[in-house]
Design a protein around this motif. Structure first.
Motif, mmCIF file in Angstrom:
data_model
loop_
_atom_site.group_PDB
_atom_site.id
_atom_site.type_symbol
_atom_site.label_atom_id
_atom_site.label_comp_id
_atom_site.label_asym_id
_atom_site.label_seq_id
_atom_site.Cartn_x
_atom_site.Cartn_y
_atom_site.Cartn_z
ATOM 1 N N LEU A 102 40.895 32.374 37.406
ATOM 2 C CA LEU A 102 39.511 31.921 37.531
ATOM 3 C C LEU A 102 39.253 31.502 38.970
ATOM 4 O O LEU A 102 40.039 30.743 39.556
ATOM 5 N N VAL A 103 38.155 31.981 39.523
ATOM 6 C CA VAL A 103 37.808 31.646 40.901
ATOM 7 C C VAL A 103 36.293 31.545 41.017
ATOM 8 O O VAL A 103 35.563 32.177 40.251
ATOM 9 N N GLN A 104 35.831 30.755 41.951
ATOM 10 C CA GLN A 104 34.393 30.659 42.191
ATOM 11 C C GLN A 104 33.911 31.860 43.001
ATOM 12 O O GLN A 104 34.691 32.485 43.741
ATOM 13 N N ALA A 105 32.650 32.152 42.861
ATOM 14 C CA ALA A 105 32.063 33.238 43.634
ATOM 15 C C ALA A 105 32.321 33.013 45.119
ATOM 16 O O ALA A 105 32.210 31.888 45.620
ATOM 17 N N GLN B 217 37.761 46.519 33.154
ATOM 18 C CA GLN B 217 36.901 46.641 31.989
ATOM 19 C C GLN B 217 36.330 45.284 31.633
ATOM 20 O O GLN B 217 37.077 44.341 31.337
ATOM 21 N N ALA B 218 35.015 45.194 31.678
ATOM 22 C CA ALA B 218 34.313 43.978 31.292
ATOM 23 C C ALA B 218 33.927 44.085 29.815
ATOM 24 O O ALA B 218 33.811 45.194 29.283
ATOM 25 N N PRO B 219 33.703 42.955 29.161
ATOM 26 C CA PRO B 219 33.331 42.978 27.742
ATOM 27 C C PRO B 219 32.098 43.842 27.485
ATOM 28 O O PRO B 219 31.095 43.719 28.184
ATOM 29 N N GLY B 220 32.218 44.731 26.524
ATOM 30 C CA GLY B 220 31.085 45.578 26.170
ATOM 31 C C GLY B 220 30.823 46.725 27.107
ATOM 32 O O GLY B 220 29.839 47.460 26.940
ATOM 33 N N LYS B 221 31.696 46.904 28.102
ATOM 34 C CA LYS B 221 31.508 47.975 29.079
ATOM 35 C C LYS B 221 32.710 48.904 29.070
ATOM 36 O O LYS B 221 33.791 48.555 28.619
ATOM 37 N N GLU B 222 32.490 50.094 29.598
ATOM 38 C CA GLU B 222 33.585 51.046 29.694
ATOM 39 C C GLU B 222 34.510 50.687 30.856
ATOM 40 O O GLU B 222 34.101 50.033 31.811
ATOM 41 N N ARG B 223 35.742 51.148 30.747
ATOM 42 C CA ARG B 223 36.683 50.943 31.849
ATOM 43 C C ARG B 223 36.197 51.736 33.053
ATOM 44 O O ARG B 223 35.792 52.895 32.926
ATOM 45 N N GLU B 224 36.227 51.110 34.221
ATOM 46 C CA GLU B 224 35.754 51.780 35.432
ATOM 47 C C GLU B 224 36.793 51.733 36.530
ATOM 48 O O GLU B 224 37.551 50.771 36.657
ATOM 49 N N ASN C 134 38.476 39.968 47.859
ATOM 50 C CA ASN C 134 37.793 38.921 48.602
ATOM 51 C C ASN C 134 36.304 38.929 48.287
ATOM 52 O O ASN C 134 35.783 39.912 47.747
ATOM 53 N N SER C 135 35.645 37.863 48.651
ATOM 54 C CA SER C 135 34.196 37.744 48.429
ATOM 55 C C SER C 135 33.835 38.125 46.993
ATOM 56 O O SER C 135 32.902 38.897 46.744
ATOM 57 N N LEU C 136 34.564 37.578 46.065
ATOM 58 C CA LEU C 136 34.375 37.940 44.663
ATOM 59 C C LEU C 136 33.002 37.512 44.162
ATOM 60 O O LEU C 136 32.454 36.482 44.566
ATOM 61 N N LYS C 137 32.487 38.324 43.262
ATOM 62 C CA LYS C 137 31.187 38.087 42.650
ATOM 63 C C LYS C 137 31.351 37.975 41.140
ATOM 64 O O LYS C 137 32.311 38.521 40.571
ATOM 65 N N PRO C 138 30.433 37.310 40.471
ATOM 66 C CA PRO C 138 30.541 37.209 39.008
ATOM 67 C C PRO C 138 30.656 38.568 38.328
ATOM 68 O O PRO C 138 31.366 38.692 37.319
ATOM 69 N N THR D 43 45.120 42.160 33.426
ATOM 70 C CA THR D 43 45.029 40.808 34.001
ATOM 71 C C THR D 43 43.573 40.379 34.025
ATOM 72 O O THR D 43 42.717 41.107 34.529
ATOM 73 N N GLN D 44 43.318 39.210 33.506
ATOM 74 C CA GLN D 44 41.944 38.709 33.462
ATOM 75 C C GLN D 44 41.540 38.129 34.812
ATOM 76 O O GLN D 44 42.270 37.306 35.387
ATOM 77 N N VAL D 45 40.401 38.556 35.292
ATOM 78 C CA VAL D 45 39.780 37.980 36.485
ATOM 79 C C VAL D 45 38.413 37.456 36.071
ATOM 80 O O VAL D 45 37.599 38.208 35.531
ATOM 81 N N THR D 46 38.193 36.180 36.313
ATOM 82 C CA THR D 46 36.912 35.558 35.977
ATOM 83 C C THR D 46 36.349 34.899 37.225
ATOM 84 O O THR D 46 37.020 34.077 37.846
ATOM 85 N N VAL D 47 35.142 35.281 37.573
ATOM 86 C CA VAL D 47 34.479 34.743 38.751
ATOM 87 C C VAL D 47 33.274 33.945 38.292
ATOM 88 O O VAL D 47 32.352 34.490 37.683
ATOM 89 N N SER D 48 33.278 32.671 38.580
ATOM 90 C CA SER D 48 32.172 31.801 38.171
ATOM 91 C C SER D 48 31.119 31.732 39.263
ATOM 92 O O SER D 48 31.429 31.804 40.451
ATOM 93 N N SER D 49 29.890 31.573 38.835
ATOM 94 C CA SER D 49 28.786 31.535 39.807
ATOM 95 C C SER D 49 28.512 30.118 40.278
ATOM 96 O O SER D 49 29.046 29.151 39.769
#
Length: 119
Positions: free
Chosen positions: A11-14, A39-46, A84-88, A113-119
């Motif tokens: 988990l990291v901040q934007a 792959q985000a929830p409800g989306k296809e793997r990209e 770097n410069s991660l976005k939600p 691996t889960q990556v979560t970017v908080s706004s």
């Protein structure tokens, strides 16, 4: 038979940074392409990024170009994804995969691996 083990993420901040690691065991990455997908929830793997192991050529999804860097360590048989410069909108489960040149079927995938970017 190659196996991929991922580490990093969290988990990291934007605006923050994270580094993902994809380590191979069982054989080397020599002669392969290593890709990162997400792959985000409800989306296809990209597709996110790719590196050609033998010469280091890399490619990126447009939206991560300039922010993400894929690299490798020959001595550790490991591929990294520096983010770097991660976005939600970068929040997702990230996977690394390995395939041979000219192949379309992946030999192995990492566990994700889960990556979560908080706004």
């Amino acid at each position: 038979q190659v196996q991929l083990v991922q580490s990093g993420g969290g988990l990291v901040q934007a605006g923050g940074s994270l580094r993902l690691t994809c380590a191979a065991s069982g054989r080397t990455f020599s002669g392969t392409l290593v890709d990162w997908f997400r792959q985000a929830p409800g989306k296809e793997r990209e597709f996110v990024a790719q590196i050609t192991w033998n010469d280091g050529t890399s490619y990126y999804k447009d939206s991560v170009t300039g922010r993400f860097t894929i690299s490798k360590d020959n001595t550790k048989n490991t591929v990294y994804l520096q983010m770097n410069s991660l976005k939600p909108e970068d929040s997702a489960v990230y996977y690394c995969g390995v395939r041979g040149y000219g192949e379309f079927v992946y030999d192995a995938w990492g566990q994700g691996t889960q990556v979560t970017v908080s706004s």
